[in-house]
Design an enzyme around this catalytic site. Structure first.
Site, short mmCIF file in Angstrom:
data_model
loop_
_atom_site.label_atom_id
_atom_site.label_comp_id
_atom_site.label_asym_id
_atom_site.label_seq_id
_atom_site.Cartn_x
_atom_site.Cartn_y
_atom_site.Cartn_z
N ALA A 238 42.32 18.36 -2.23
CA ALA A 238 42.13 17.08 -1.35
C ALA A 238 40.76 16.94 -1.34
CB ALA A 238 42.68 17.59 0.03
N GLY B 140 45.13 21.22 -2.99
CA GLY B 140 46.27 20.04 -2.88
C GLY B 140 46.91 19.49 -4.29
N GLU C 225 49.38 22.09 -5.52
CA GLU C 225 50.31 21.87 -4.34
C GLU C 225 51.30 20.66 -4.94
OE1 GLU C 225 47.60 22.21 -1.08
OE2 GLU C 225 49.07 23.74 0.00
N GLU D 211 41.17 27.13 -1.05
CA GLU D 211 40.87 26.49 0.14
C GLU D 211 40.20 27.53 1.01
OE1 GLU D 211 43.95 26.07 -1.25
OE2 GLU D 211 44.68 24.06 -0.72
C1 HXC Z 1 35.69 15.97 -3.20
C2 HXC Z 1 35.40 17.01 -5.58
C3 HXC Z 1 36.52 17.77 -5.51
C4 HXC Z 1 37.32 17.64 -4.22
C5 HXC Z 1 35.69 17.98 -7.51
N1 HXC Z 1 34.87 17.07 -6.57
N2 HXC Z 1 36.40 18.53 -6.57
N3 HXC Z 1 35.03 15.90 -4.43
N4 HXC Z 1 36.90 16.87 -3.11
N5 HXC Z 1 38.26 18.67 -3.82
C6 HXC Z 1 33.68 16.08 -7.26
C7 HXC Z 1 32.46 16.98 -7.33
O1 HXC Z 1 31.90 16.88 -6.03
C8 HXC Z 1 31.68 16.20 -8.26
O2 HXC Z 1 31.19 14.86 -7.90
C9 HXC Z 1 32.88 15.92 -9.22
O3 HXC Z 1 33.95 15.91 -8.79
C10 HXC Z 1 32.76 16.69 -10.34
O4 HXC Z 1 33.08 18.03 -10.07
P1 HXC Z 1 31.93 19.41 -10.33
O5 HXC Z 1 32.14 20.31 -9.23
O6 HXC Z 1 30.69 18.74 -10.79
O7 HXC Z 1 32.91 19.72 -11.54
P2 HXC Z 1 32.73 21.42 -12.22
O8 HXC Z 1 31.46 22.00 -12.05
O9 HXC Z 1 33.33 21.16 -13.53
O10 HXC Z 1 33.64 22.12 -11.41
C11 HXC Z 1 34.85 21.69 -11.21
C12 HXC Z 1 35.65 22.58 -10.09
C13 HXC Z 1 34.86 22.20 -8.81
C14 HXC Z 1 35.87 24.04 -10.12
C15 HXC Z 1 37.22 21.96 -9.97
O11 HXC Z 1 34.88 20.72 -8.65
C16 HXC Z 1 35.64 22.43 -7.58
O12 HXC Z 1 35.59 23.75 -7.24
N6 HXC Z 1 36.18 21.58 -6.72
C17 HXC Z 1 36.71 21.70 -5.43
C18 HXC Z 1 37.96 22.69 -5.67
C19 HXC Z 1 38.64 22.95 -4.17
O13 HXC Z 1 38.24 23.62 -3.24
N7 HXC Z 1 39.67 22.36 -3.99
C20 HXC Z 1 40.53 22.41 -2.54
C21 HXC Z 1 40.22 21.47 -1.89
S1 HXC Z 1 40.84 21.67 -0.05
P3 HXC Z 1 29.69 14.52 -8.01
O14 HXC Z 1 29.68 13.27 -7.30
O15 HXC Z 1 28.71 15.49 -7.56
O16 HXC Z 1 29.71 14.26 -9.39
C22 HXC Z 1 42.53 21.24 -0.33
C23 HXC Z 1 43.43 21.26 0.78
C24 HXC Z 1 44.87 20.71 0.70
O17 HXC Z 1 43.10 20.88 -1.33
C25 HXC Z 1 45.57 20.79 1.82
C26 HXC Z 1 45.50 19.36 2.61
C27 HXC Z 1 46.52 19.07 3.83
#
Ligand code: HXC
Length: 258
Positions: free
Chosen positions: A65, A109, A112, A132
């Protein structure tokens, strides 16, 4: 509806839906969820579509998400708007088979969303995770429920509590994905599986989806009775007669969804 965050292509009875927010690794925001739910409902009602393939980019199926979108939300907001709830309900109402073709990150997400599909075909580069916990929250759309049913308590607890990622080989070993293929073969494999499904009677494929999903909802005895009754009901179809006649006549069945 004109889509900006997904791409939908319908060809040869397959609806291919591609998540398309490349700058955010396909992070799931309200717009993407609304468009995805709309596209899935449209695929369900489009009589040309017999199977759906959901995919992302080579680097990410979806990285979860959208954290930027969620960061400032309050409890009252996410509770009252039921964050993503109505869209997920819409996706879960789709009765046609959905295959997830996953390459790269399928996190939070994203993992999921892949698990909401009927099965997952993964590229060797796929990485699944429920990170998360690193954000001070927890999975919210199936990561503690569907993942546990798919891989068992030990791995589901491990992934949800530590946030560690599971690679494609471990995901296949653990039963999360049905097949793992080299990255270049991913779409060929997923579309091949979709074409195989599209050749069958859609009455059978929709009944199979419903029956397998029933196994997650009811005790075994009830599930077995449900399965048997649905099996019986298929004898009311022309496709059952055609399928069995074709076998005996050593020819390919021509199903007409009747
Ligand atoms: C918003 C995101 C994002 C996310 C990545 N980006 N994941 N933006 N939400 N979930 C964005 C980054 O900010 C970045 O933007 C660009 O995408 C590239 O990501 P990087 O981090 O620079 O890439 P990398 O170093 O290759 O790392 C990849 C990654 C990392 C390991 C996937 O991005 C990461 O850990 N992302 C978050 C994963 C996460 O925590 N997901 C769970 C979310 S909560 P910029 O502008 O800086 O280039 C969830 C809840 C679900 O999912 C339930 C809902 C009801």
């Amino acid at each position: 509806m004109a889509y900006e965050t997904i791409i939908v292509e319908v060809e040869d009875h397959i609806a291919k839906v591609t998540l398309n927010r490349p700058d955010a690794l396909n992070a799931i925001n309200d717009q993407l969820m609304t468009e995805l739910a709309d596209a899935m409902a449209a695929a369900q009602t489009d009589s040309k579509v017999r199977c759906i393939v959901l995919t992302g980019s080579e680097k990410a199926f979806a990285a979860g998400a959208d954290i930027a979108m969620m960061k400032d939300k309050t409890y009252v907001e996410v509770f009252t708007e039921d964050l993503f709830g109505p869209e997920i309900d819409a996706i879960n109402r789709v009765r046609k088979p959905i295959i997830a073709a996953v390459s790269g990150y399928a996190l939070g997400g994203g993992c999921e969303l892949a698990m909401m599909c009927d099965f997952i075909i993964a590229s060797e580069t796929a990485k699944f995770g429920q990170p998360e916990v690193n954000l001070g929250v927890m999975a919210g759309i199936g990561g503690t429920q569907r993942l546990t049913k798919a891989v068992g308590k030990a791995k589901a607890m491990d992934m949800n509590l530590t946030g560690r990622f599971m690679d494609a080989a471990e995901a296949e070993r653990s039963g999360l994905v049905s097949r793992v293929v080299p990255p270049k073969k991913l779409m060929e494999e997923a579309m091949g599986a979709a074409h195989k499904i599209a050749e069958k009677s859609m009455i059978s494929t929709m009944a199979i989806k419903e029956a397998v999903n029933k196994s997650f909802e009811v005790p075994l005895r009830e599930g077995l009775v449900f399965e048997r009754r649905v099996f019986h009901s298929l004898f009311a179809t022309e496709d059952q007669k055609e399928g069995m006649e074709a076998f005996l006549e050593k020819r390919t069945a021509q199903f007409r969804d009747k």
